[in-house]
Motif scaffolding. Sequence first.
Motif, PDB file in Angstrom:
ATOM      1  N   HIS A 164       0.782  -1.104  -0.061  1.00  0.00           N
ATOM      2  CA  HIS A 164       0.163  -0.038  -0.193  1.00  0.00           C
ATOM      3  C   HIS A 164       0.648   1.278   0.059  1.00  0.00           C
ATOM      4  N   LYS A 222       3.892   1.464  -1.111  1.00  0.00           N
ATOM      5  CA  LYS A 222       4.489   1.491  -2.422  1.00  0.00           C
ATOM      6  C   LYS A 222       3.675   2.007  -3.334  1.00  0.00           C
ATOM      7  N   LEU A 223       2.378   1.518  -3.492  1.00  0.00           N
ATOM      8  CA  LEU A 223       1.305   2.152  -4.411  1.00  0.00           C
ATOM      9  C   LEU A 223       1.053   3.613  -4.060  1.00  0.00           C
ATOM     10  N   PHE A 224       0.741   4.022  -2.892  1.00  0.00           N
ATOM     11  CA  PHE A 224       0.831   5.335  -2.597  1.00  0.00           C
ATOM     12  C   PHE A 224       2.082   6.273  -2.861  1.00  0.00           C
ATOM     13  N   SER A 225       3.239   5.693  -2.913  1.00  0.00           N
ATOM     14  CA  SER A 225       4.434   6.759  -3.345  1.00  0.00           C
ATOM     15  C   SER A 225       4.250   6.651  -4.687  1.00  0.00           C
ATOM     16  N   TYR A 226       3.866   5.833  -5.731  1.00  0.00           N
ATOM     17  CA  TYR A 226       3.810   5.844  -6.963  1.00  0.00           C
ATOM     18  C   TYR A 226       2.878   6.755  -7.364  1.00  0.00           C
ATOM     19  N   LEU A 227       1.762   6.692  -6.719  1.00  0.00           N
ATOM     20  CA  LEU A 227       0.494   7.695  -6.949  1.00  0.00           C
ATOM     21  C   LEU A 227       1.092   9.262  -6.625  1.00  0.00           C
ATOM     22  N   LEU A 228       1.723   9.315  -5.349  1.00  0.00           N
ATOM     23  CA  LEU A 228       2.255  10.654  -5.006  1.00  0.00           C
ATOM     24  C   LEU A 228       3.281  11.071  -6.245  1.00  0.00           C
ATOM     25  N   ALA A 265       3.445  10.471  -9.186  1.00  0.00           N
ATOM     26  CA  ALA A 265       2.797  10.618 -10.503  1.00  0.00           C
ATOM     27  C   ALA A 265       1.955  12.012 -10.347  1.00  0.00           C
ATOM     28  N   ALA A 266       1.528  12.301  -9.241  1.00  0.00           N
ATOM     29  CA  ALA A 266       0.642  13.440  -8.865  1.00  0.00           C
ATOM     30  C   ALA A 266       1.750  14.699  -8.959  1.00  0.00           C
ATOM     31  N   CYS A 267       2.911  14.658  -8.591  1.00  0.00           N
ATOM     32  CA  CYS A 267       3.762  15.584  -8.542  1.00  0.00           C
ATOM     33  C   CYS A 267       4.440  15.965  -9.676  1.00  0.00           C
TER      34      CYS A 267
END
Length: 207
Positions: free
Chosen positions: A14, A16-22, A24-26
């Motif tokens: 979770h 790791k996924l949140f980090s990827y999403l963060l 991508a958002a940045c």
Amino acid sequence: MFQHFKNIDTAFKHIKLFSYLLIAACVGISCFAVYQSFRYSADFRNHIYVLANGKALEAIAQDRRDNIPVELRDHIKVFHEAFFDLEPDDKQIQATITKALYLADGNAKTAYDNLKEAGYYNNLISGNISQQVMVDSIRLDMNSYPYGFTCFATEKLVRSTSTTTRSLVTQGFARNVSRSDNNPHGFLIEHWETIRNQDEQVKTNQP
């Protein structure tokens, strides 16, 4: 114990996924910010401020392509007025013809030389004839380059005893050249020719 490791593994996924999403958002926000900054910068460059009487007036710069038909029509109009608006004064004739020849190629010079050799300008001077031209309309072909045009105008020869009105139609092409003091629009008329110049009306002037 295995359940505990499983929970840790799930939590790690979770995170790791949140980090990827963060990330991508940045990246998306950064790209959007860069795009907006370039857009605002380009928009700012298109705004020009002119100082007049101590006041800053805003003017908006436009791409020349947006104004080509307007500038081209004015270039053609200025050329015809310089070539055909003549007074019975050799210095005035030379000055206006010189102005016209900066706006066109050798075809205009040939037309001028032919008229001069035929004594046309001497007849204007000796007869005290004023020649005036009024451009009625200009038809442009913007679908090809050089740009083709047809100019429809009314020409008047004013004598002390009469006024002759002529129908004048010319055609030619125009290509882009560098702007200068003598050619502010940056066009050069090529292959210019008169296809009709005939009398329409002769009116006697009242004393």
